[in-house]
Enzyme design. Structure first.
Site, PDB file in Angstrom:
ATOM      1  N   HIS A 155       2.209   3.551   7.556  1.00 25.87           N
ATOM      2  CA  HIS A 155       3.556   3.218   7.083  1.00 25.87           C
ATOM      3  C   HIS A 155       4.659   3.665   8.046  1.00 25.87           C
ATOM      4  O   HIS A 155       5.665   2.976   8.185  1.00 25.87           O
ATOM      5  CB  HIS A 155       3.762   3.725   5.660  1.00 25.87           C
ATOM      6  N   CYS A 205       2.600 -11.781   4.593  1.00 27.26           N
ATOM      7  CA  CYS A 205       3.641 -10.777   4.858  1.00 27.26           C
ATOM      8  C   CYS A 205       3.072  -9.507   5.488  1.00 27.26           C
ATOM      9  O   CYS A 205       3.804  -8.561   5.710  1.00 27.26           O
ATOM     10  CB  CYS A 205       4.419 -10.452   3.587  1.00 27.26           C
TER      11      CYS A 205
HETATM   12  C1  PEP Z   1      -0.096  -5.308   3.327  1.00 25.15           C
HETATM   13  O1  PEP Z   1      -0.922  -4.570   2.781  1.00 25.15           O
HETATM   14  O2  PEP Z   1      -0.393  -6.152   4.198  1.00 25.15           O
HETATM   15  C2  PEP Z   1       1.327  -5.227   2.966  1.00 25.15           C
HETATM   16  C3  PEP Z   1       2.189  -6.105   3.418  1.00 25.15           C
HETATM   17  O3  PEP Z   1       1.716  -4.194   2.178  1.00 25.15           O
HETATM   18  P1  PEP Z   1       1.893  -2.679   2.706  1.00 25.15           P
HETATM   19  O4  PEP Z   1       1.793  -2.702   4.190  1.00 25.15           O
HETATM   20  O5  PEP Z   1       3.203  -2.211   2.210  1.00 25.15           O
HETATM   21  O6  PEP Z   1       0.732  -1.995   2.036  1.00 25.15           O
END
Ligand code: PEP
Ligand code: MG
Length: 583
Positions: A193, A506
């Site tokens: 993250h 996404c």
């Molecule tokens: C994903 O898992 O690809 C996503 C877009 O969500 P995050 O990265 O916030 O887990």
């Protein structure tokens, strides 16, 4: 040069040259020392003064973070401030000084470690956040008492590169971009993250740089390339000049790409691709707009809660959602409901101990089990949607019943708001994130139960390949180009097409030009990407044809390995006239 060049994982592109500032998040060795009886009260006074200084310092950091990224993110410091006001804890440290004649730093360390052990033995996930905060407070106070510098984030000269064992989202949010030009860490990967955040903030970063702390010290000059994942130690004048030339060229390319910001993302054979932005922090709204995002395809809402001591109120959420919605009056803004769990639990939240938090009580599971948390968010979305185009999207879904229950709750809250006479939209489109193999395999059912799908390739890759997305040691195994992930992506696109529902991607994959080419070939017509990547992806779309992308995707689905897939994609973009080495 070879022995000065280190290779890690490029997680946020761009070049940065600067002096390293090694962030010491470790506790220094505190000598066990007793003081004469006559000095005991002096140690108590020293302790009180240090606590006050650190309080002042954190308050100052909080104010600066509030200015830079907004008051909500700044609340990340509240938990540490609360600990420094804990009279019972500080009283116990003073007692220890008086009873055992310990130095202030030794007594503080002793009590903090005792507290940490007690929390660890409870093993609650909720306390994990608090343990991180306790560590933070302990390191700050002890270092201050030992005159080892006030704080790990203090005193950055302009043009510093932060080097740490691990960089969390909290630390990233605190960085002042006027001072910090790049990030380097031993842990972390492209989809951790903090990396996603650095990318969104447009800060060059290299993670997974094993052995960095053994070779880099505060003051070491570094030249980092966040695209290639390299860090050059003590670059020569010539190497810096070369890098600058490269940077100027890169910059010229960015300027050229940005000139295309108002051009539609249409392939050479006429396919219109919708390009949306992923927004993790409020400050990225402007970047997304400036780079021509057609709405927000993923509005992450966890910044409201991670590291905070209280949950956001419904009104706070209404204000934020409304602000984002109004920033994109002509486009949809897709709000992802809380993706809590794993390591993301607010201090205010009761979470049980789990042996495998990433396979545990997470995301939609938490929301459905904690209706008061979920209903406040649903109400906020409905209220803010009264004059905006907000969509609601649920993360980490594995069963259809989770969508059905969410829909019921949305309808119940809309009804409630109507009865209360509160202005709100009567409903909002409800979409699903496809980020587990279960959801991908059952995509046809999920299509039928929802209004749209969006593939989260970060988690989909993690759960399909059973590879922790943040583990640097496994980074070469974490690839969305694995044929297994490709087949799931294809299955989802086909199911959405058959059910006539929109499907987008996404995950970070969409921000990578070569992968964007593949996704277009698989049938995705909407991509949501990190705002700094928008110009490059728009440029890519305008150079390629859907026909060539389809051909490449078709061949990629038959490939044996991720390496073969990448070769096929490179050949495919080359057939569209793009030199793959510039991607
Ligand atoms: C994903 O898992 O690809 C996503 C877009 O969500 P995050 O990265 O916030 O887990
Ligand atoms: Mg996810």
């Amino acid at each position: 040069m070879k022995d000065r060049l280190m290779r890690g994982i490029g997680v946020s592109p761009g070049l940065a040259i600067g002096a390293a500032v090694v962030v010491q998040s470790q506790l220094p060795d505190v000598p066990h020392r007793v003081v004469p009886r006559s000095q005991v009260e002096r140690e108590v006074r020293r302790l009180r003064a240090a606590v006050k200084d650190v309080q002042r310092h954190i308050t100052d950091l909080k104010a600066r973070a509030a200015e830079r990224v907004g008051p909500d993110e700044a609340r990340i410091f509240d938990a540490q401030l609360l600990m420094l006001e804990d009279k019972d804890f500080l009283g116990a440290v003073e007692d220890l000084i008086r009873e055992n004649h310990l130095t202030a730093e030794k007594a503080f360390e002793f009590k903090a470690l005792e507290q940490r052990d007690a929390w660890m033995s409870v093993g609650s996930a909720r306390l994990k956040d608090r343990i991180t905060d306790l560590n933070g407070v302990m390191v700050r106070v002890v270092r201050h008492l030992m005159h080892l510098g006030n704080d790990e984030l203090e005193g950055f000269a302009k043009g510093s590169i932060v080097v740490a064992r691990e960089i969390g989202p909290g630390l990233t949010v605190q960085m002042d971009r006027a001072q910090v030009v790049g990030l380097v860490s031993e842990e972390g990967t492209k989809t951790s993250h903090a990396a996603i955040l650095a990318h969104s903030m447009g800060m060059p970063a290299v993670m997974g740089l094993t052995g960095a702390l053994g070779r880099i010290h505060t003051g070491t000059m570094l030249l980092i390339d966040g695209g290639r994942g390299t860090v050059l130690l003590e670059p020569t004048q010539e190497e810096i000049i070369d890098a600058n030339v490269r940077e100027v060229k890169d910059h010229e390319r960015v300027v050229e790409l940005e000139r295309g910001v108002s051009l539609p993302a249409v392939t050479t054979d006429g396919l219109r691709v919708a390009l949306r932005g992923n927004v993790d922090l409020p400050e990225e709204i402007n970047a997304a707009r400036a780079h021509g995002a057609e709405g927000v395809g993923l509005l992450r809402t966890e910044f409201f809660v991670t590291g905070h001591t209280s949950l956001p109120t419904e009104d706070e959420q209404v204000r934020y959602f409304s602000r984002v919605g109004k920033a994109f009056p002509d486009y949809p803004v897709v709000i992802r409901t809380f993706d809590l769990g794993g390591d993301k639990f607010p201090a205010a939240f009761q979470a049980p101990f789990e042996a495998n938090p990433f396979l545990g009580w997470r995301a939609i599971r938490v929301c459905l089990d904690q209706p008061e948390l979920f209903r406040a968010q649903i109400r906020a979305i409905l209220r803010a949607a009264v004059d905006t185009q907000l969509h609601l999207m649920i993360p980490l879904v594995t069963r259809v019943s989770e969508i059905e229950r969410t829909r019921e709750m949305v309808a119940e809250e809309a009804d409630e708001l109507r009865k209360e006479g509160v202005p709100a939209a009567p409903s909002v489109p409800v979409g699903v994130m496809i980020e587990t193999p279960a959801a991908a395999v059952l995509a046809d059912r999920f299509v039928a139960a929802s209004d749209f799908l969006s593939v989260g390739t970060n988690d989909l890759t993690q759960y399909t390949l059973v590879v922790d997305r943040g583990n640097a040691r496994l980074a070469d195994r974490f690839t969305p180009h694995d044929p297994s992930v490709l087949r799931l992506l294809q299955q989802v696109a086909d199911a959405a097409c058959a059910g006539r529902k929109p499907a987008s991607v996404c995950g970070e994959m969409a921000s990578d030009p070569l992968s964007a080419f593949l996704l277009i070939g698989l049938g995705y017509e909407t991509l949501s990407v990190a705002p700094p990547s928008l110009p490059r992806i728009r440029w890519l779309v305008r150079q390629v044809s859907r026909a060539k992308a389809r051909e490449a995707a078709h061949a990629a689905l038959d490939a044996r390995t991720d390496g073969d897939v990448l070769d096929i994609l490179r050949t495919g973009v080359a057939a569209c006239g793009i030199d793959p080495s510039i991607l």
